[in-house]
Design a protein around this motif. Structure first.
Motif, PDB file in Angstrom:
ATOM      1  N   ILE A  24       0.840  -1.201   0.000  1.00 40.22           N
ATOM      2  CA  ILE A  24       0.000   0.000   0.000  1.00 40.22           C
ATOM      3  C   ILE A  24       0.873   1.248   0.000  1.00 40.22           C
ATOM      4  N   GLU A  35      -5.612   5.357  -0.171  1.00 41.76           N
ATOM      5  CA  GLU A  35      -6.256   4.227   0.491  1.00 41.76           C
ATOM      6  C   GLU A  35      -7.700   4.546   0.846  1.00 41.76           C
ATOM      7  N   ARG A  38      -8.782  -0.555   4.890  1.00 40.68           N
ATOM      8  CA  ARG A  38      -8.170  -1.880   4.992  1.00 40.68           C
ATOM      9  C   ARG A  38      -8.816  -2.645   6.135  1.00 40.68           C
ATOM     10  N   ILE A  47      -3.168  -7.993   6.426  1.00 45.41           N
ATOM     11  CA  ILE A  47      -4.288  -7.322   5.772  1.00 45.41           C
ATOM     12  C   ILE A  47      -5.060  -8.359   4.970  1.00 45.41           C
ATOM     13  N   ALA A  50      -7.841  -4.781   1.306  1.00 44.82           N
ATOM     14  CA  ALA A  50      -7.633  -3.332   1.266  1.00 44.82           C
ATOM     15  C   ALA A  50      -8.067  -2.828  -0.103  1.00 44.82           C
ATOM     16  N   SER A  62      -4.630  -7.933  -0.947  1.00 48.11           N
ATOM     17  CA  SER A  62      -4.568  -8.574   0.356  1.00 48.11           C
ATOM     18  C   SER A  62      -3.214  -9.226   0.535  1.00 48.11           C
TER      19      SER A  62
END
Length: 160
Positions: A24, A35, A38, A47, A50, A62
């Protein structure tokens, strides 16, 4: 307090990575992604899902979980490339490289009317970064394709 826009386009890539938090951050730094949210597994800190807004599109991702998804690093590569339209392919490639991507092909003027290059992100995903330099009709693209492949012995070898 305003509600964030969580509308969904008809088509959105969903990728798997090793270390989604770092991915990310990379996509934010390299491509200007923002973003949306998440979902983090409380037990592992990984995660599970997201979502990132990226140049008007949506990228979902992910962390790898071998029970249901595998990253390009685990699989030994990927046959998929993402095409991201940018304002300036040379600058976008330089920015991605500075953020940690590996340049696979520097920006080059292509037969189909785009200046295009490729980078591999630190998570094994390949990104074609490009901008349009001329309008080319499908008929002209075909002519240019034919001319290019006639000169390329490698394309003839792959037909055998």
């Amino acid at each position: 307090m305003s509600t964030p826009d969580h509308s969904y386009p008809a088509f959105s890539p969903y990728i798997t990575v090793q270390d989604a938090a770092k991915a990310i951050s990379f996509y934010q730094e390299a491509f200007g992604a923002t973003e949306r949210f998440r979902l983090v597994d409380a037990a592992t800190g990984k995660i599970g899902h997201a979502e990132l807004n990226l140049q008007g599109g949506l990228l979902m991702l992910s962390d790898e979980n071998p029970a249901w998804n595998k990253s390009p690093q685990t699989l030994g590569g990927t046959p998929v490339k993402f095409s991201l339209m940018v304002e300036n392919a040379d600058a976008a490639i330089a920015k991605a490289a500075a953020a940690g991507a590996t340049v696979q092909m520097p920006a080059t003027d292509m037969f189909y009317g785009f200046r295009s290059g490729c980078v591999c992100d630190p998570f094994g995903h390949i990104w074609m970064l490009q901008h349009e330099i001329e309008k080319v009709s499908p008929e002209e693209m075909q002519k240019r394709w034919n001319s290019m492949t006639e000169k390329c012995p490698a394309s003839k070898e792959s037909d055998k």
